[in-house]
Scaffold this active site. Structure first.
Site, PDB file in Angstrom:
ATOM      1  N   CYS A   1       0.846  -1.195   0.000  1.00 41.57           N
ATOM      2  CA  CYS A   1       0.000   0.000   0.000  1.00 41.57           C
ATOM      3  C   CYS A   1       0.884   1.248   0.000  1.00 41.57           C
ATOM      4  O   CYS A   1       1.730   1.408   0.873  1.00 41.57           O
ATOM      5  CB  CYS A   1      -0.876  -0.038   1.236  1.00 41.57           C
ATOM      6  N   GLU A   2       0.665   2.104  -0.980  1.00 42.58           N
ATOM      7  CA  GLU A   2       1.537   3.282  -1.070  1.00 42.58           C
ATOM      8  C   GLU A   2       1.203   4.332  -0.015  1.00 42.58           C
ATOM      9  O   GLU A   2       1.979   5.257   0.211  1.00 42.58           O
ATOM     10  CB  GLU A   2       1.461   3.902  -2.462  1.00 42.58           C
ATOM     11  N   HIS A   3       0.052   4.179   0.631  1.00 41.01           N
ATOM     12  CA  HIS A   3      -0.320   5.175   1.640  1.00 41.01           C
ATOM     13  C   HIS A   3       0.317   4.892   2.999  1.00 41.01           C
ATOM     14  O   HIS A   3       0.624   5.803   3.749  1.00 41.01           O
ATOM     15  CB  HIS A   3      -1.845   5.215   1.806  1.00 41.01           C
ATOM     16  N   HIS A   4       0.449   3.608   3.322  1.00 34.36           N
ATOM     17  CA  HIS A   4       0.927   3.252   4.664  1.00 34.36           C
ATOM     18  C   HIS A   4       2.202   2.411   4.649  1.00 34.36           C
ATOM     19  O   HIS A   4       2.747   2.078   5.705  1.00 34.36           O
ATOM     20  CB  HIS A   4      -0.161   2.477   5.420  1.00 34.36           C
TER      21      HIS A   4
ATOM     22  N   GLN B   1      -4.789  -0.485  -5.270  1.00 38.72           N
ATOM     23  CA  GLN B   1      -5.314  -1.660  -5.966  1.00 38.72           C
ATOM     24  C   GLN B   1      -5.948  -1.300  -7.312  1.00 38.72           C
ATOM     25  O   GLN B   1      -5.853  -2.067  -8.285  1.00 38.72           O
ATOM     26  CB  GLN B   1      -6.351  -2.348  -5.057  1.00 38.72           C
TER      27      GLN B   1
ATOM     28  N   HIS C   1      -6.290  -5.533   2.626  1.00 43.11           N
ATOM     29  CA  HIS C   1      -5.341  -4.447   2.917  1.00 43.11           C
ATOM     30  C   HIS C   1      -4.999  -4.456   4.404  1.00 43.11           C
ATOM     31  O   HIS C   1      -5.870  -4.208   5.243  1.00 43.11           O
ATOM     32  CB  HIS C   1      -5.948  -3.095   2.509  1.00 43.11           C
TER      33      HIS C   1
ATOM     34  N   CYS D   1      -3.528  -2.364   6.003  1.00 39.72           N
ATOM     35  CA  CYS D   1      -3.758  -1.057   6.634  1.00 39.72           C
ATOM     36  C   CYS D   1      -5.186  -0.930   7.151  1.00 39.72           C
ATOM     37  O   CYS D   1      -5.477  -0.067   7.975  1.00 39.72           O
ATOM     38  CB  CYS D   1      -3.425   0.088   5.670  1.00 39.72           C
TER      39      CYS D   1
HETATM   40  N1  LIG Z   1      -8.598   3.593  -3.082  1.00 39.38           N
HETATM   41  C1  LIG Z   1      -7.652   2.997  -2.359  1.00 39.38           C
HETATM   42  N2  LIG Z   1      -7.420   3.413  -1.112  1.00 39.38           N
HETATM   43  C2  LIG Z   1      -6.470   2.786  -0.406  1.00 39.38           C
HETATM   44  C3  LIG Z   1      -5.725   1.728  -0.894  1.00 39.38           C
HETATM   45  N3  LIG Z   1      -4.868   1.315   0.082  1.00 39.38           N
HETATM   46  C4  LIG Z   1      -5.115   2.115   1.137  1.00 39.38           C
HETATM   47  N4  LIG Z   1      -6.082   3.010   0.852  1.00 39.38           N
HETATM   48  C5  LIG Z   1      -6.713   4.047   1.660  1.00 39.38           C
HETATM   49  O1  LIG Z   1      -5.953   5.211   1.712  1.00 39.38           O
HETATM   50  C6  LIG Z   1      -6.626   6.061   2.640  1.00 39.38           C
HETATM   51  C7  LIG Z   1      -5.671   7.016   3.302  1.00 39.38           C
HETATM   52  O2  LIG Z   1      -6.483   7.840   4.083  1.00 39.38           O
HETATM   53  P1  LIG Z   1      -5.937   8.905   5.170  1.00 39.38           P
HETATM   54  O3  LIG Z   1      -7.120   9.447   5.910  1.00 39.38           O
HETATM   55  O4  LIG Z   1      -5.046   9.871   4.476  1.00 39.38           O
HETATM   56  O5  LIG Z   1      -5.012   8.019   6.088  1.00 39.38           O
HETATM   57  P2  LIG Z   1      -5.371   7.340   7.464  1.00 39.38           P
HETATM   58  O6  LIG Z   1      -5.673   8.387   8.506  1.00 39.38           O
HETATM   59  O7  LIG Z   1      -4.259   6.407   7.778  1.00 39.38           O
HETATM   60  O8  LIG Z   1      -6.718   6.565   7.109  1.00 39.38           O
HETATM   61  P3  LIG Z   1      -7.369   5.301   7.810  1.00 39.38           P
HETATM   62  O9  LIG Z   1      -6.833   4.088   7.113  1.00 39.38           O
HETATM   63  O10 LIG Z   1      -8.850   5.478   7.580  1.00 39.38           O
HETATM   64  O11 LIG Z   1      -6.986   5.315   9.257  1.00 39.38           O
HETATM   65  C8  LIG Z   1      -7.345   5.113   3.581  1.00 39.38           C
HETATM   66  O12 LIG Z   1      -8.734   5.303   3.411  1.00 39.38           O
HETATM   67  C9  LIG Z   1      -6.931   3.730   3.094  1.00 39.38           C
HETATM   68  O13 LIG Z   1      -7.928   2.771   3.300  1.00 39.38           O
HETATM   69  C10 LIG Z   1      -5.986   1.302  -2.239  1.00 39.38           C
HETATM   70  O14 LIG Z   1      -5.379   0.383  -2.783  1.00 39.38           O
HETATM   71  N5  LIG Z   1      -6.951   1.967  -2.922  1.00 39.38           N
HETATM   72 ZN   LIG Z   2      -2.730   1.416   3.344  1.00 37.09          ZN
END
Ligand SMILES: Nc1nc2c(ncn2[C@@H]2O[C@H](COP(=O)(O)OP(=O)(O)OP(=O)(O)O)[C@@H](O)[C@H]2O)c(=O)[nH]1
Ligand SMILES: [Zn+2]
Length: 314
Positions: free
Chosen positions: A204-207, A245, A273, A275
């Site tokens: 996951c590029e976000h976490h 994804q 995921h 995360c």
């Molecule tokens: N569309 C999409 N979202 C993703 C994917 N992997 C992770 N995410 C989402 O990226 C978002 C990042 O949201 P933020 O609010 O910036 O981060 P956060 O506070 O860690 O969010 P939470 O996961 O809700 O705690 C989250 O809603 C994750 O579920 C993916 O493959 N596709």
């Molecule tokens: Zn993530």
């Protein structure tokens, strides 16, 4: 093929089957035709109803056959996925594609269209050379956690972690051309090919935590088929990167398109995921399903249904 050529290739208009329903039922599957390529999509679906396992599909197909006119109209009106040669989406296009920044300041990558995009021919020569910097970063991270990076159990951890991260992202080092290794074969075959439940591990590029699951790929060949293992290798190219994804799903579909120029490609990805499991919302049973349908899979409900039935059957 360059990145821009690749982006152009997923314009639906490049699929010979894009409007088969409006062209009538007896058209060949491929515009180039073939000795055995004269069965229409309707024929293919009706023969499917002979199969007991098709079950409720028979009713659906019959209903759809009755409303072909309406389907045809709906298809004509459906917005098409168009990605311009420069990788952008036309402003008024109702389908938006998630795009990420196209810049890199990492030495050696200045001229790269950044990894996230649909580019397949990007091959940075020196990713291993990044190991020392990455290891130093992990050491800082350990310190940030309040750990002592010099205690015995952690001494080699920064280097191990850096190597592991390089492995998790090794797809950046792979090109489609290398992976295909010439395993594209001329074959007079125009029936659907499906390889399903291909394991997938991505990040996951976000976490920067994993997501994993399975990928199912179908395509309708136009006289060219792909070595079966290459479909799984294509999954590796794009899953072994920092990803979302949705983008992973599309990149796989585009790569198959580039490899064999089929009448259509369908990709379904089911992912868990971490995360959303280990942290954050902590929903351990949730699964994310994404799909990309190109060409005939997008335009013809029966072909799409045939694919989904094959994917969902045990
Ligand atoms: N569309 C999409 N979202 C993703 C994917 N992997 C992770 N995410 C989402 O990226 C978002 C990042 O949201 P933020 O609010 O910036 O981060 P956060 O506070 O860690 O969010 P939470 O996961 O809700 O705690 C989250 O809603 C994750 O579920 C993916 O493959 N596709
Ligand atoms: Zn993530």
């Amino acid at each position: 093929m360059s990145a821009s050529e690749l982006n152009e290739a997923i314009d639906d208009s490049n699929f010979p089957q894009a409007h088969i329903l409006s062209r009538g039922r007896n058209n060949s599957i491929c515009s180039t035709g073939s000795a055995s390529g004269n069965s229409s999509l309707l024929d293919r679906n009706l023969s499917q109803t002979d199969d007991a396992s098709a079950g409720s599909v028979a009713g659906n197909v019959a209903n759809e056959a009755q409303s072909d006119g309406a389907v045809s109209k709906a298809i004509t009106n459906r917005p098409k996925l168009v990605i311009k040669a420069n990788g952008t989406i036309p402003e008024n296009d109702s389908i938006r594609t998630p795009m990420t920044p196209r810049t890199s300041t990492t030495p050696g990558h200045e001229n790269c269209t950044f990894h996230h995009d649909l580019e397949l021919d990007h091959k940075p020569p020196t990713r291993e050379a990044l190991l020392p910097d990455m290891a130093r970063s992990y050491r800082l991270l350990l310190g940030g956690l309040g750990e002592n990076p010099d205690r015995q159990g952690l001494i080699k951890t920064p280097e191990r972690a850096a190597k592991a991260m390089l492995f998790f992202t090794k797809g950046y080092d792979q090109s489609l051309e290398d992976v295909l290794n010439g395993a594209v074969f001329d074959e007079d075959h125009d029936e659907m090919v499906v390889v399903k439940d291909i394991e997938m591990f991505s990040m996951c590029e976000h976490h920067l935590v994993p997501f994993y699951g399975k990928v199912s790929i179908g395509y309708l060949p136009c006289n060219k088929i792909l070595g079966l293992s290459k479909l799984a290798r294509i999954v590796e190219i794009f899953s072994r990167r920092l990803q979302v994804q949705e983008r992973l799903t599309k990149q796989i579909a585009v790569a198959v398109t580039q490899a064999v120029q089929p009448a259509g490609v369908a990709v379904v990805v089911e992912g868990v995921h971490m995360c959303m499991v280990m942290r954050g919302v902590q929903k351990i049973n949730s699964k994310t399903v994404t799909s990309t349908m190109l060409g005939v899979f997008r335009d013809d409900p029966k072909t799409r249904e045939e694919f989904l039935n094959l994917v969902n059957s045990k």
